[in-house]
Motif scaffolding. Structure first.
Motif, mmCIF file in Angstrom:
data_model
loop_
_atom_site.group_PDB
_atom_site.id
_atom_site.type_symbol
_atom_site.label_atom_id
_atom_site.label_comp_id
_atom_site.label_asym_id
_atom_site.label_seq_id
_atom_site.Cartn_x
_atom_site.Cartn_y
_atom_site.Cartn_z
ATOM 1 N N UNK A 160 0.761 -1.255 0.075
ATOM 2 C CA UNK A 160 -0.001 -0.091 -0.096
ATOM 3 C C UNK A 160 0.828 1.093 -0.011
ATOM 4 N N UNK A 161 1.975 1.308 0.884
ATOM 5 C CA UNK A 161 2.852 2.458 0.882
ATOM 6 C C UNK A 161 3.578 2.822 -0.293
ATOM 7 N N UNK A 162 4.029 1.635 -1.056
ATOM 8 C CA UNK A 162 4.574 1.691 -2.195
ATOM 9 C C UNK A 162 3.825 2.276 -3.338
ATOM 10 N N UNK A 163 2.422 1.646 -3.466
ATOM 11 C CA UNK A 163 1.519 1.901 -4.544
ATOM 12 C C UNK A 163 1.149 3.547 -4.094
ATOM 13 N N UNK A 164 1.167 3.900 -2.934
ATOM 14 C CA UNK A 164 0.745 5.458 -2.676
ATOM 15 C C UNK A 164 1.837 6.211 -3.201
ATOM 16 N N UNK A 165 2.959 5.965 -2.811
ATOM 17 C CA UNK A 165 4.223 6.961 -3.103
ATOM 18 C C UNK A 165 4.371 6.927 -4.421
ATOM 19 N N UNK A 166 4.475 5.896 -5.373
ATOM 20 C CA UNK A 166 4.683 5.777 -6.556
ATOM 21 C C UNK A 166 3.782 5.881 -7.641
ATOM 22 N N UNK A 167 2.528 5.694 -7.260
ATOM 23 C CA UNK A 167 1.412 5.787 -8.361
ATOM 24 C C UNK A 167 0.479 6.533 -7.984
ATOM 25 N N UNK A 168 -0.205 6.394 -6.890
ATOM 26 C CA UNK A 168 -1.774 7.028 -6.544
ATOM 27 C C UNK A 168 -1.292 8.487 -6.287
ATOM 28 N N UNK A 215 -3.205 4.667 5.739
ATOM 29 C CA UNK A 215 -3.936 3.708 5.293
ATOM 30 C C UNK A 215 -3.360 2.444 5.595
ATOM 31 N N UNK A 216 -2.169 2.032 5.643
ATOM 32 C CA UNK A 216 -1.592 0.729 6.127
ATOM 33 C C UNK A 216 -1.994 0.454 7.570
ATOM 34 N N UNK A 217 -1.924 1.377 8.351
ATOM 35 C CA UNK A 217 -2.023 1.314 9.559
ATOM 36 C C UNK A 217 -3.462 1.074 10.085
ATOM 37 N N UNK A 218 -4.466 1.536 9.364
ATOM 38 C CA UNK A 218 -5.927 1.503 9.449
ATOM 39 C C UNK A 218 -6.088 -0.064 8.992
ATOM 40 N N UNK A 219 -5.789 -0.442 7.690
ATOM 41 C CA UNK A 219 -5.750 -2.043 7.564
ATOM 42 C C UNK A 219 -5.259 -2.943 8.359
ATOM 43 N N UNK A 220 -4.262 -2.424 9.134
ATOM 44 C CA UNK A 220 -3.606 -3.457 9.974
ATOM 45 C C UNK A 220 -4.479 -3.751 11.242
ATOM 46 N N UNK A 221 -5.110 -2.181 11.605
ATOM 47 C CA UNK A 221 -6.116 -2.403 12.689
ATOM 48 C C UNK A 221 -7.193 -3.368 12.455
ATOM 49 N N UNK A 236 -3.184 -0.221 20.649
ATOM 50 C CA UNK A 236 -2.729 -1.646 21.137
ATOM 51 C C UNK A 236 -2.921 -2.699 20.209
ATOM 52 N N UNK A 237 -3.817 -2.201 19.007
ATOM 53 C CA UNK A 237 -4.423 -3.212 17.977
ATOM 54 C C UNK A 237 -3.484 -3.065 16.839
ATOM 55 N N UNK A 238 -2.614 -2.189 16.857
ATOM 56 C CA UNK A 238 -1.593 -2.052 15.546
ATOM 57 C C UNK A 238 -0.658 -3.055 15.518
ATOM 58 N N UNK A 239 -0.612 -3.794 14.458
ATOM 59 C CA UNK A 239 0.393 -4.850 14.265
ATOM 60 C C UNK A 239 1.824 -4.261 14.131
ATOM 61 N N UNK A 240 2.772 -4.766 14.969
ATOM 62 C CA UNK A 240 4.156 -3.991 14.560
ATOM 63 C C UNK A 240 4.595 -4.616 13.365
ATOM 64 N N UNK A 241 4.339 -5.478 12.824
ATOM 65 C CA UNK A 241 4.752 -5.701 11.335
ATOM 66 C C UNK A 241 4.464 -4.515 10.345
ATOM 67 N N UNK A 242 3.085 -3.707 10.490
ATOM 68 C CA UNK A 242 2.779 -2.745 9.762
ATOM 69 C C UNK A 242 3.713 -1.514 9.993
ATOM 70 N N UNK A 243 4.257 -1.217 11.161
ATOM 71 C CA UNK A 243 5.025 -0.063 11.477
ATOM 72 C C UNK A 243 6.134 -0.669 10.852
ATOM 73 N N UNK A 244 6.782 -1.885 10.792
ATOM 74 C CA UNK A 244 8.089 -2.039 10.469
ATOM 75 C C UNK A 244 7.995 -1.699 8.521
ATOM 76 N N UNK A 245 6.857 -2.098 8.087
ATOM 77 C CA UNK A 245 6.749 -1.764 6.833
ATOM 78 C C UNK A 245 6.887 -0.181 6.439
ATOM 79 N N UNK A 246 6.440 0.514 7.205
ATOM 80 C CA UNK A 246 6.548 1.890 7.257
ATOM 81 C C UNK A 246 8.066 2.194 7.446
ATOM 82 N N UNK A 247 8.998 1.766 8.112
ATOM 83 C CA UNK A 247 10.276 2.215 8.491
ATOM 84 C C UNK A 247 11.017 1.290 7.507
#
Length: 530
Positions: free
Chosen positions: A178-186, A201-207, A351-362
């Motif tokens: 989602x992040x890559x699609x957002x940055x490079x296309x959308x 959007x990625x965080x919301x989808x993660x929750x 506390x419902x945000x998966x750490x893997x989503x935040x890892x994707x951002x980083x």
């Protein structure tokens, strides 16, 4: 300050999502209460953000101080004693600012600063890979190569498939896409996609993913793989999370030693991050470094007074701010308010945000700091830029931030000395004239004791029967050590049948009796002697 709010607000949301797990993870790695990291993030955003002269720098708890904090809490006899050291460190930083110590930032080579950014980018990627797959053994925000268990970063990466959490990996992958699609296309298609950021959007989808799969055995994500913000039961328990310094220990020498150590390391990290942030800034703004030290000092005083960790400007959050389109300090200030409001109002949702989503951002943040094309660009600039750059990168990845920068700076200094050795003079040899070689030696504008070896080597290698023309017309500074070399050479020259012609502002002198006396008695000119 609200002129660019349409850019600053979305950027502040991204910085908030980057900062939240880092604040908690750094507190955990420091052996401090989790809420202390959040306090430092809030103060760094609101207080330091408001006082700082940096447009895009974001301050908060620094992973580089985690080892110092962990050790200090134990040696000082408790967290309250440590908080007193943080407060005193803030006052020391204010003294640094008043004494204009911020000028230090301008003495770090560009190659070292770029190496620092790249090294941090690589560390972010390496450290976030395990979290991306759901292996959360190491605290979020750790930056040292060795983790507390004694294993290294690469061994943790090799173990990810043994500890793979399928749900974490799937939503991490979706978040990254989602992040890559957002940055490079959308973001190039419609304005709405620049206002609403991909990471949000990625965080919301993660929750949503967590809520939908919470009862599914195969894809469910346990609490240990989610953000973990302390949840107070009521207003009293919320304020009970704050700690206060024990001022009765102010005469304790060990507390003062820790305070000075924190002030020194935090100031140096801040100044380095200021320089790096200014390089990343598309508008190429120049941050007033002394004002930054004053702002950091005030921030650390307030953070220490209410139970927070030490604060520095932090390149991970600053670069996320820049990459997300932040334009003014409002993005840093707003992110601080988001931290404050969120831990009061919506800690359960956080506390419902998966750490893997935040890892994707980083991971995206890390890649933008350490793009492969930068290595090629630095290589093309030549070895004098590439070697300090690579030494800094490798040093940071395998040791820590300050050691890596120190190694890069040391190599940079060696390069400077080497070039200074080579560029102290220009030698031009002509054909034989009247049976003698005619050689012209023109000294550089600045000739210091670093140039002794090169000049001495050239003079010793002059053949017998030489006519030497020594030109100091353009020389503005001539070290006394070099003058003594010329003095000694003038005596040897007679034995080797070498004639010397000295060309200076005073005129031309054939075979001067004494170089020392000549330069000592010179009339007013542009030549400065040590």
């Amino acid at each position: 300050m609200f002129k660019y709010i349409k850019k600053d607000l979305p950027a502040s949301i991204v910085v908030f999502f980057v900062a939240l797990p880092l604040c908690l993870g750094i507190a955990l790695a420091s052996g401090a209460p989790l809420f202390s990291g959040v306090i430092a993030g809030i103060v760094g955003g609101i207080v330091v953000g408001a006082l700082s002269g940096s447009k895009l720098g974001v301050s908060g708890p620094a992973a580089g101080l985690a080892a110092i904090v962990l050790t200090a809490i134990g040696t000082l006899g408790g967290y309250q004693n440590f908080l007193l050291a943080v407060v005193l460190a803030g006052f020391i930083q204010i003294v640094f600012g008043v004494l204009k110590a911020g000028v230090i930032a301008y003495y770090f080579p560009s190659s070292v600063i770029k190496g620092m950014l790249t090294g941090i980018g690589i560390i972010i990627i390496l450290k976030q890979i395990p979290h991306f797959f759901g292996y959360d053994a190491e605290p979020e925000g750790a930056v040292t190569f060795l983790d507390p268990s004694g294993e290294n970063t690469f061994s943790a990466i090799f173990k990810v498939f043994d500890h793979l959490i399928l749900g974490s990996f799937i939503i991490g992958l979706v978040g990254l896409a989602v992040i890559l699609l957002w940055d490079n296309i959308l973001s190039k298609k419609a304005k709405i996609f620049t206002v609403i950021q991909g990471p949000l959007v990625a965080v919301v989808l993660g929750i949503i993913f967590y809520l939908l799969t919470v009862s599914s055995g195969a894809l469910s994500i346990s609490d240990s793989h989610l953000v973990s913000v302390p949840i107070p039961d009521d207003i009293n328990s919320f304020f009970g999370q704050f700690s206060f310094p024990r001022f009765s220990e102010i005469t304790n020498v060990e507390i003062w030693i820790v305070a000075f150590t924190i002030a020194l390391v935090a100031s140096l990290e801040t100044l380095l991050c200021v320089e790096a942030t200014d390089k990343l800034d598309p508008d190429k703004s120049v941050t007033p470094t002394n004002r930054e030290l004053l702002a950091q000092g005030v921030g650390n005083i307030i953070s220490g007074l209410i139970g927070g960790l030490p604060i520095t400007q932090v390149i991970v959050r600053s670069s996320a701010n820049i990459q997300s389109g932040g334009k003014t300090k409002m993005s840093a200030i707003i992110h601080g308010f988001f931290l404050l409001i969120s831990v009061i109002v919506i800690p359960n949702l956080l506390n419902k945000i998966p750490l893997s989503v935040l890892a994707a951002i980083l991971l995206v943040v890390g890649y933008k700091l350490a793009k492969p094309g930068l290595f090629k660009k630095m290589y093309q600039l030549g070895w004098k830029q590439f070697v300090p750059f690579m030494v800094t990168v490798v040093g940071i990845v395998f040791t820590d931030l300050l050691v890596g920068i120190g190694l890069g700076l040391l190599v940079g200094i060696v390069v400077i000395l080497l070039k200074s050795y080579q560029n102290s003079h220009f030698l031009h040899m002509e054909d034989k004239s009247n049976g003698k070689h005619k050689i012209k030696m023109t000294l550089a504008e600045e000739v210091t004791f670093f140039n002794k070896g090169a000049i001495l080597k050239e003079l010793d290698n002059l053949p017998h029967e030489t006519y030497l023309e020594l030109n100091v017309l353009k020389t503005r500074y001539l070290d006394h050590d070099v003058i003594e070399i010329l003095e000694d050479f003038s005596h040897k020259a007679k034995e080797r049948n070498i004639d010397i012609k000295l060309v200076s502002k005073r005129g031309i002198v054939e075979n001067p009796e004494s170089f020392v006396e000549f330069f000592k008695t010179k009339p007013k000119s542009n030549l400065s002697l040590s």
